[in-house]
Design a protein around this motif. Structure first.
Motif, PDB file in Angstrom:
ATOM      1  N   ARG A 179       0.844  -1.193   0.000  1.00  0.00           N
ATOM      2  CA  ARG A 179       0.000   0.000   0.000  1.00  0.00           C
ATOM      3  C   ARG A 179       0.883   1.248   0.000  1.00  0.00           C
ATOM      4  O   ARG A 179       1.872   1.318   0.730  1.00  0.00           O
ATOM      5  CB  ARG A 179      -0.880  -0.009   1.247  1.00  0.00           C
ATOM      6  N   ALA A 180       0.524   2.208  -0.823  1.00  0.00           N
ATOM      7  CA  ALA A 180       1.317   3.441  -0.917  1.00  0.00           C
ATOM      8  C   ALA A 180       1.260   4.192   0.405  1.00  0.00           C
ATOM      9  O   ALA A 180       0.188   4.350   0.990  1.00  0.00           O
ATOM     10  CB  ALA A 180       0.792   4.306  -2.043  1.00  0.00           C
ATOM     11  N   PHE A 181       2.410   4.688   0.842  1.00  0.00           N
ATOM     12  CA  PHE A 181       2.459   5.281   2.178  1.00  0.00           C
ATOM     13  C   PHE A 181       1.848   6.674   2.254  1.00  0.00           C
ATOM     14  O   PHE A 181       1.061   6.951   3.139  1.00  0.00           O
ATOM     15  CB  PHE A 181       3.910   5.342   2.666  1.00  0.00           C
ATOM     16  N   THR A 182       2.221   7.559   1.360  1.00  0.00           N
ATOM     17  CA  THR A 182       1.759   8.943   1.505  1.00  0.00           C
ATOM     18  C   THR A 182       0.618   9.273   0.556  1.00  0.00           C
ATOM     19  O   THR A 182       0.261  10.428   0.387  1.00  0.00           O
ATOM     20  CB  THR A 182       2.922   9.926   1.264  1.00  0.00           C
ATOM     21  N   PHE A 183       0.047   8.261  -0.048  1.00  0.00           N
ATOM     22  CA  PHE A 183      -1.112   8.482  -0.909  1.00  0.00           C
ATOM     23  C   PHE A 183      -2.333   8.748  -0.033  1.00  0.00           C
ATOM     24  O   PHE A 183      -2.541   8.082   0.981  1.00  0.00           O
ATOM     25  CB  PHE A 183      -1.350   7.255  -1.785  1.00  0.00           C
ATOM     26  N   ASN A 184      -3.129   9.704  -0.446  1.00  0.00           N
ATOM     27  CA  ASN A 184      -4.325  10.039   0.317  1.00  0.00           C
ATOM     28  C   ASN A 184      -5.454   9.104  -0.066  1.00  0.00           C
ATOM     29  O   ASN A 184      -6.232   9.384  -0.967  1.00  0.00           O
ATOM     30  CB  ASN A 184      -4.714  11.491   0.061  1.00  0.00           C
ATOM     31  N   GLY A 185      -5.508   8.009   0.622  1.00  0.00           N
ATOM     32  CA  GLY A 185      -6.474   6.981   0.301  1.00  0.00           C
ATOM     33  C   GLY A 185      -5.782   5.639   0.391  1.00  0.00           C
ATOM     34  O   GLY A 185      -4.826   5.469   1.138  1.00  0.00           O
ATOM     35  N   SER A 186      -6.270   4.718  -0.386  1.00  0.00           N
ATOM     36  CA  SER A 186      -5.746   3.364  -0.317  1.00  0.00           C
ATOM     37  C   SER A 186      -5.369   2.908  -1.723  1.00  0.00           C
ATOM     38  O   SER A 186      -6.226   2.548  -2.516  1.00  0.00           O
ATOM     39  CB  SER A 186      -6.833   2.467   0.290  1.00  0.00           C
ATOM     40  N   LYS A 187      -4.098   2.982  -2.008  1.00  0.00           N
ATOM     41  CA  LYS A 187      -3.625   2.600  -3.341  1.00  0.00           C
ATOM     42  C   LYS A 187      -2.620   1.460  -3.200  1.00  0.00           C
ATOM     43  O   LYS A 187      -1.667   1.558  -2.419  1.00  0.00           O
ATOM     44  CB  LYS A 187      -2.973   3.791  -4.044  1.00  0.00           C
ATOM     45  N   ASP A 211      -8.187   0.833  -3.215  1.00  0.00           N
ATOM     46  CA  ASP A 211      -9.028   0.078  -2.277  1.00  0.00           C
ATOM     47  C   ASP A 211      -9.088  -1.407  -2.662  1.00  0.00           C
ATOM     48  O   ASP A 211     -10.175  -1.991  -2.751  1.00  0.00           O
ATOM     49  CB  ASP A 211     -10.446   0.664  -2.238  1.00  0.00           C
ATOM     50  N   ASP A 226     -11.307  -0.777  -6.594  1.00  0.00           N
ATOM     51  CA  ASP A 226     -12.218   0.311  -6.924  1.00  0.00           C
ATOM     52  C   ASP A 226     -11.824   0.928  -8.264  1.00  0.00           C
ATOM     53  O   ASP A 226     -10.677   1.327  -8.450  1.00  0.00           O
ATOM     54  CB  ASP A 226     -12.135   1.357  -5.800  1.00  0.00           C
ATOM     55  N   ASP A 227     -12.769   0.984  -9.171  1.00  0.00           N
ATOM     56  CA  ASP A 227     -12.551   1.701 -10.424  1.00  0.00           C
ATOM     57  C   ASP A 227     -13.132   3.092 -10.220  1.00  0.00           C
ATOM     58  O   ASP A 227     -14.330   3.312 -10.372  1.00  0.00           O
ATOM     59  CB  ASP A 227     -13.258   0.971 -11.568  1.00  0.00           C
ATOM     60  N   ARG A 228     -12.281   4.019  -9.837  1.00  0.00           N
ATOM     61  CA  ARG A 228     -12.776   5.337  -9.449  1.00  0.00           C
ATOM     62  C   ARG A 228     -13.340   6.107 -10.635  1.00  0.00           C
ATOM     63  O   ARG A 228     -14.243   6.919 -10.477  1.00  0.00           O
ATOM     64  CB  ARG A 228     -11.658   6.129  -8.772  1.00  0.00           C
ATOM     65  N   GLU A 229     -12.792   5.825 -11.785  1.00  0.00           N
ATOM     66  CA  GLU A 229     -13.267   6.559 -12.961  1.00  0.00           C
ATOM     67  C   GLU A 229     -14.723   6.228 -13.242  1.00  0.00           C
ATOM     68  O   GLU A 229     -15.513   7.094 -13.628  1.00  0.00           O
ATOM     69  CB  GLU A 229     -12.392   6.228 -14.164  1.00  0.00           C
ATOM     70  N   ASN A 231     -16.641   4.613 -10.947  1.00  0.00           N
ATOM     71  CA  ASN A 231     -17.303   4.479  -9.654  1.00  0.00           C
ATOM     72  C   ASN A 231     -17.923   3.091  -9.477  1.00  0.00           C
ATOM     73  O   ASN A 231     -19.114   2.939  -9.186  1.00  0.00           O
ATOM     74  CB  ASN A 231     -18.372   5.566  -9.489  1.00  0.00           C
TER      75      ASN A 231
END
Lengths: 249, 463
Positions: A179-187, A211, A226-229, A231
């Motif tokens: 999981r990316a550390f400084t990404f705002n969310g869950s990547k 996510d 999650d496919d954010r594009e 939704n």
């Protein structure tokens, strides 16, 4: 004759046991020294958290300590359990937050190019600069010799690893995720590596997923994300076959 | 020689300027000054030495002096009248002569004479003209002539006309003795040329214009008073700043003309760059707008980020807060010690930064501008990370807030910032609910994370 044979066998067994005891007796201090040095380096990481150059330098030193220990102190004759215990003991200070990374994991396998040990661990670098490492060693002349690593594929990410059933028994398939550390969310980043005793090969390298949740299956794995594009949630399922990794969903 | 010898004089006058009181859309009357300094200040003294006195009514010299009108009437003013006025005193010596006098007006090519208050062909003043000087300190007030348009073109006066306008006047007198008196001395005071005009007042709006480097339809409006004025405004800017940005945008103000109100499209280049231009004023020549605008071009990546990350959120705070989170990372070595929006807002840390938006949607542009200029302060209590919890995760966070525990809760979905340090969840109550629906329904759009001391609670609420 039988007695003699038994005596020879006994002698050999005794000699072996004595040698093992001697080697363990000499190995224990080396293990302790390595663990101590890694602990000292780890404490420096806490103090120098703000210094990126120093962080990288110390992380490199820890990696080198682990490599030195494996190459100089571990014997391919030792059982898998012993190898795991000894490496874990050396890396005892490298225990990241369980929510984000695995503790050090040691995998021993008989592979195409010989008995090998694959070590995966995260060098803990506060506050969020843990550096994942996956390195492999192969038996060579009665010792383990460095075979390869995944480099800094997971820099900036945490690290989880899972063994995935491989198409053949002479290779190890290792599914890594982080999981990316400084990404705002869950990547998340995922990679599927194959190790044959000689080198790592990347089997699967998808784009980062948001996510994501991984599920291991008897014949492969699935990952939902999650496919954010659009939704929506996407579920991808993969199966390992003799032809390689195949997406079935 | 005639006992009633006639003398004629063409003389030219220098007049001091009275500074008018200028008010918006009010008529202003001002006196013009002569250009140059060929005449001494104060009362004009004409002698044969400096300005010949011509005998017998034969005018051989007509010196005319242009008026420096252009610089004395504000740019864009509507000139209503030009008046030749106010001879308020005069002397002639020796004082036994009667005289007649007519003001002259010239465009540099032709000359007209004011005869009893109106324009007429040039001729010698006659005895009995309205404006007469009779002798020592004997005179009548007169000379008034009002021109509501340029008498040479029969068009409305322009400012340029005032620079070609020349003025003088012609005096004739009788010598009651048998011999001409030479040299003679004629002196008058306070000859004035007045210009009646309506000064042009400009205002510019809106007070703050925000635009993206991809925008081509945003404009400044210049409004003229009086509204009948034709204007072609240009623009000047004062102080330029460009905080925390890697490149400075150039502003381009498209030329445009109109009557009363003109919209001038403002664009900024190159793409992605930024600028805050203060004290932007509309200009008509040297006439500046009475107010100033601020033109703000935020870095495009700020707009992209909130379009991509919070484009569907109805609340301005929702959008502003994620940019404030980014700003809180400036200069923090734990976040790469970065100092520009372009360096902080990267897709690796902010999902929305990869959004393809190239222009400035109104609300996103406005919110990006408010953060870029510093109008919006730290509204997230120093938080440097955020995430969008699902409803289930939100329930965990709520419980932690209620308990006030120092143990960081698990399964909140919180990002991995400070994953090996003490960190705190910051719930900002004014953040709206997530508009995505589904698993995110009834959970706040964003919840924030910051570092904390070990004895502080793991989750708090702020307004």
């Amino acid at each position: 004759m039988t007695f003699q044979i038994r005596s020879v066998k006994t002698w050999i067994a005794l000699t072996g046991a004595i040698m093992l005891l001697i080697s363990q007796a000499t190995a224990q201090p080396m293990q302790k020294d390595a663990a101590q040095r890694i602990a000292e380096l780890s404490s420096r990481l806490k103090n120098d958290a703000a210094n990126e150059e120093q962080r990288d330098k110390v992380a490199g030193a820890i990696r080198q300590e682990v490599r030195n220990f494996v190459e100089s102190s571990l014997s391919p004759d030792q059982s898998s359990d012993v190898l795991r215990q000894r490496l874990k003991a050396v890396l005892q200070t490298q225990t990241p937050d369980f929510e984000f990374s695995d503790p050090p994991v040691v995998r021993v396998a008989e592979l195409r190019n010989g008995r090998s040990v694959v070590v995966s661990y995260s060098i803990v670098r506060p506050p969020h600069f843990d550096l994942p490492t996956i390195a492999a060693f192969r038996e060579s002349n009665g010792r383990f010799a460095y075979a390869g690593s995944i480099g800094n594929d997971f820099e900036g990410f945490s690290l989880f690893t899972h063994e995935v059933i491989a198409p053949t028994k002479d290779v190890l398939w290792l599914l890594a995720g982080g999981r990316a550390f400084t990404f705002n969310g869950s990547k998340f980043q995922f990679r599927l590596y194959s190790f044959n005793g000689n080198n790592f090969e990347t089997i699967w390298a998808p784009e980062p997923m948001f996510d994501a949740a991984l599920q291991l299956l008897p014949d492969g794995f699935s990952v939902s994300h999650d496919d954010r594009e659009h939704n929506t949630t996407v579920v991808e399922q993969y199966r390992t076959t003799l032809s390689g990794l195949i997406r079935v969903r | 020689m005639s006992t009633r010898q006639q003398w004629s004089l063409v003389c030219v006058l220098g007049i001091s300027l009275t500074v008018p009181a200028i008010g918006a859309a009010q008529t202003v009357v001002t006196q013009l000054t002569l250009s140059g300094t060929t005449l001494p200040p104060g009362p004009l003294n004409v002698t044969s030495a400096s300005n010949p006195i011509v005998a017998g009514g034969s005018v051989t010299t007509r010196q005319r002096y242009p008026l420096a009108g252009l610089g004395q009437i504000p740019d864009g003013s509507i000139i209503q009248e030009v008046r030749l006025v106010r001879i308020s005193s005069g002397t002639f010596s020796p004082g036994i002569i009667r005289a007649g006098m007519r003001p002259l007006i010239s465009n540099g090519t032709s000359t007209m004479q004011v005869v009893n208050g109106g324009p007429g062909p040039i001729a010698e003043p006659v005895f009995g003209d309205l404006l007469e000087v009779y002798g020592v300190d004997q005179y009548v007030v007169g000379g008034n002539a009002v021109f509501t348009q340029n008498p040479f073109t029969n068009q409305p006066w322009t400012r340029a006309d005032l620079d070609t306008l020349m003025s003088g006047f012609w005096v004739r007198w009788y010598n009651t003795t048998s011999d001409p008196q030479s040299p003679q001395r004629f002196s008058i005071n306070d000859f004035g040329i007045e210009v009646v005009y309506v000064p042009l007042t400009l205002t510019v709006s809106p007070p703050k214009l925000a635009l993206s480097t991809g925008d081509t339809g945003r404009f400044l409006t210049t409004t003229a008073d009086p509204s009948t004025a034709s204007i072609s405004p240009t623009f000047t800017a004062g102080i330029t700043t460009n905080p925390n940005s890697k490149c400075l945008a150039t502003l381009n103000y498209a030329a445009n003309s109109g009557v009363g109100t003109v919209n001038s499209v403002v664009t900024a280049t190159p793409a992605g760059c930024s600028r805050i231009a203060d004290n932007v004023r509309a200009n008509i020549g040297s006439n500046q707008s009475t107010n100033a605008a601020r033109v703000v071009v935020p870095p495009q990546v700020m707009i992209k980020t909130i379009v991509g990350e919070a484009g569907g959120q109805p609340g301005d705070l929702d959008q502003q807060s994620i940019l404030v989170v980014a700003r809180n990372r400036f200069g923090d070595s734990m976040f790469g010690n970065k100092s520009t929006w372009q360096d902080v807002l990267v897709p690796g840390d902010f999902y929305g930064a990869s959004d393809p938006t190239q222009n400035g949607p109104d609300r996103e542009l406005s919110n990006a501008t408010a953060v870029f200029t510093g109008e919006v302060g730290d509204i997230v209590a120093g938080s440097k990370c955020y995430w969008s919890p699902t409803f289930d995760q939100w329930q965990v966070v709520q419980q932690a807030i209620q308990l006030g525990t120092t143990i960081f809760p698990t399964n909140t979905g919180a990002p991995a910032c400070w994953s090996t340090n003490k960190r705190q969840i910051v719930y900002k109550a004014s953040i709206g609910l997530n508009q995505r629906g589904g698993n995110y329904q009834n959970a706040p759009a964003f919840v924030f994370v910051r570092q904390r001391q070990s004895n502080q609670p793991s989750a708090i609420q702020i307004p």
